[in-house]
Design a protein around this motif. Sequence first.
Motif, PDB file in Angstrom:
ATOM      1  N   GLU A   1       0.834  -1.178   0.000  1.00 16.29           N
ATOM      2  CA  GLU A   1       0.000   0.000   0.000  1.00 16.29           C
ATOM      3  C   GLU A   1       0.884   1.248   0.000  1.00 16.29           C
ATOM      4  N   THR A   2       0.409   2.290  -0.674  1.00 16.56           N
ATOM      5  CA  THR A   2       1.147   3.528  -0.713  1.00 16.56           C
ATOM      6  C   THR A   2       0.301   4.634  -0.115  1.00 16.56           C
ATOM      7  N   ASN A   3       0.943   5.515   0.644  1.00 18.34           N
ATOM      8  CA  ASN A   3       0.233   6.656   1.182  1.00 18.34           C
ATOM      9  C   ASN A   3      -0.054   7.648   0.072  1.00 18.34           C
ATOM     10  N   PRO A   4      -1.220   8.305   0.105  1.00 17.79           N
ATOM     11  CA  PRO A   4      -1.464   9.369  -0.859  1.00 17.79           C
ATOM     12  C   PRO A   4      -0.462  10.491  -0.645  1.00 17.79           C
ATOM     13  N   SER A   5       0.061  11.034  -1.720  1.00 20.14           N
ATOM     14  CA  SER A   5       1.091  12.058  -1.623  1.00 20.14           C
ATOM     15  C   SER A   5       0.669  13.264  -2.437  1.00 20.14           C
ATOM     16  N   PRO A   6       0.902  14.476  -1.925  1.00 20.98           N
ATOM     17  CA  PRO A   6       0.557  15.658  -2.710  1.00 20.98           C
ATOM     18  C   PRO A   6       1.498  15.876  -3.881  1.00 20.98           C
ATOM     19  N   TYR A   7       2.688  15.233  -3.861  1.00 18.11           N
ATOM     20  CA  TYR A   7       3.582  15.394  -5.003  1.00 18.11           C
ATOM     21  C   TYR A   7       3.200  14.408  -6.098  1.00 18.11           C
ATOM     22  N   PRO A   8       3.221  14.835  -7.359  1.00 21.81           N
ATOM     23  CA  PRO A   8       2.718  13.967  -8.439  1.00 21.81           C
ATOM     24  C   PRO A   8       3.483  12.664  -8.615  1.00 21.81           C
ATOM     25  N   LEU A   9       4.778  12.637  -8.265  1.00 21.72           N
ATOM     26  CA  LEU A   9       5.532  11.386  -8.371  1.00 21.72           C
ATOM     27  C   LEU A   9       5.520  10.675  -7.028  1.00 21.72           C
TER      28      LEU A   9
END
Length: 233
Positions: A2-10
């Motif tokens: 699982e990945t945390n949502p990130s505000p950076y596009p990459l």
Amino acid sequence: METNPSPYPLRLTGELSPKLSRGLWLVKWLLAIPHFIALIVLWVAFVAVSIVAFFAILFTGRYPRALFDFNVGVLRWSWRVGFYSYSALGTDKYPPFTLKDVPDYPARLEVEYPESLSRGLVLVKWWLLAIPHYLVIAVFVGGAWAGSGIDRLYGGGGLVGLLVLFAGAMLLFAGRYPRPLYDFVLGMNRWAFRVAAYGALMTDVYPPFRLDMGGDEPPADSQVIQPAPVLAG
């Protein structure tokens, strides 16, 4: 993973394998040769596609989706090979030969597609605006990388290469990979790939001057993304 949502596009992630071979890292340079050859060809194509995308953005304000997906695939392939070999030594699982995302591979990379991009920013962001980041990345992965592409990442230069060599020695003699060291190495790789995506015109969001360490992206509410300089277009 699982990945945390990130505000950076990459978004870049890497899951450290719980049990790594003590000595396999000594020959991974040999095992990865087919990938290195493939990546040479892919990075030539990456540069050509980026040039086409430059003019497309300049005249239309859009990055053609097929070209964008291809370049994301090259970054993704590069990260998987780097994670396996001398950018991290994070897994002994051999990387797949594909541009597509492989959910069960321990290293993953995604870039959010931008619906529109600044026509004016495209003229300066890949060289002038990115210079401060290139100087930082030169320390992380070697001076030859700065401003010239991300191919050095899967070769392991600079501070990343030095620390990964130390991690390899720890694996060889102690059979373990120190977690703080791994987290630091992943943070430097994440910074470098964010800058690569920005310099390759894939986003207008300026990369943060921040070392987000660890195998997963930090929570969205822990990051403050710096806005890109505003230019007409």
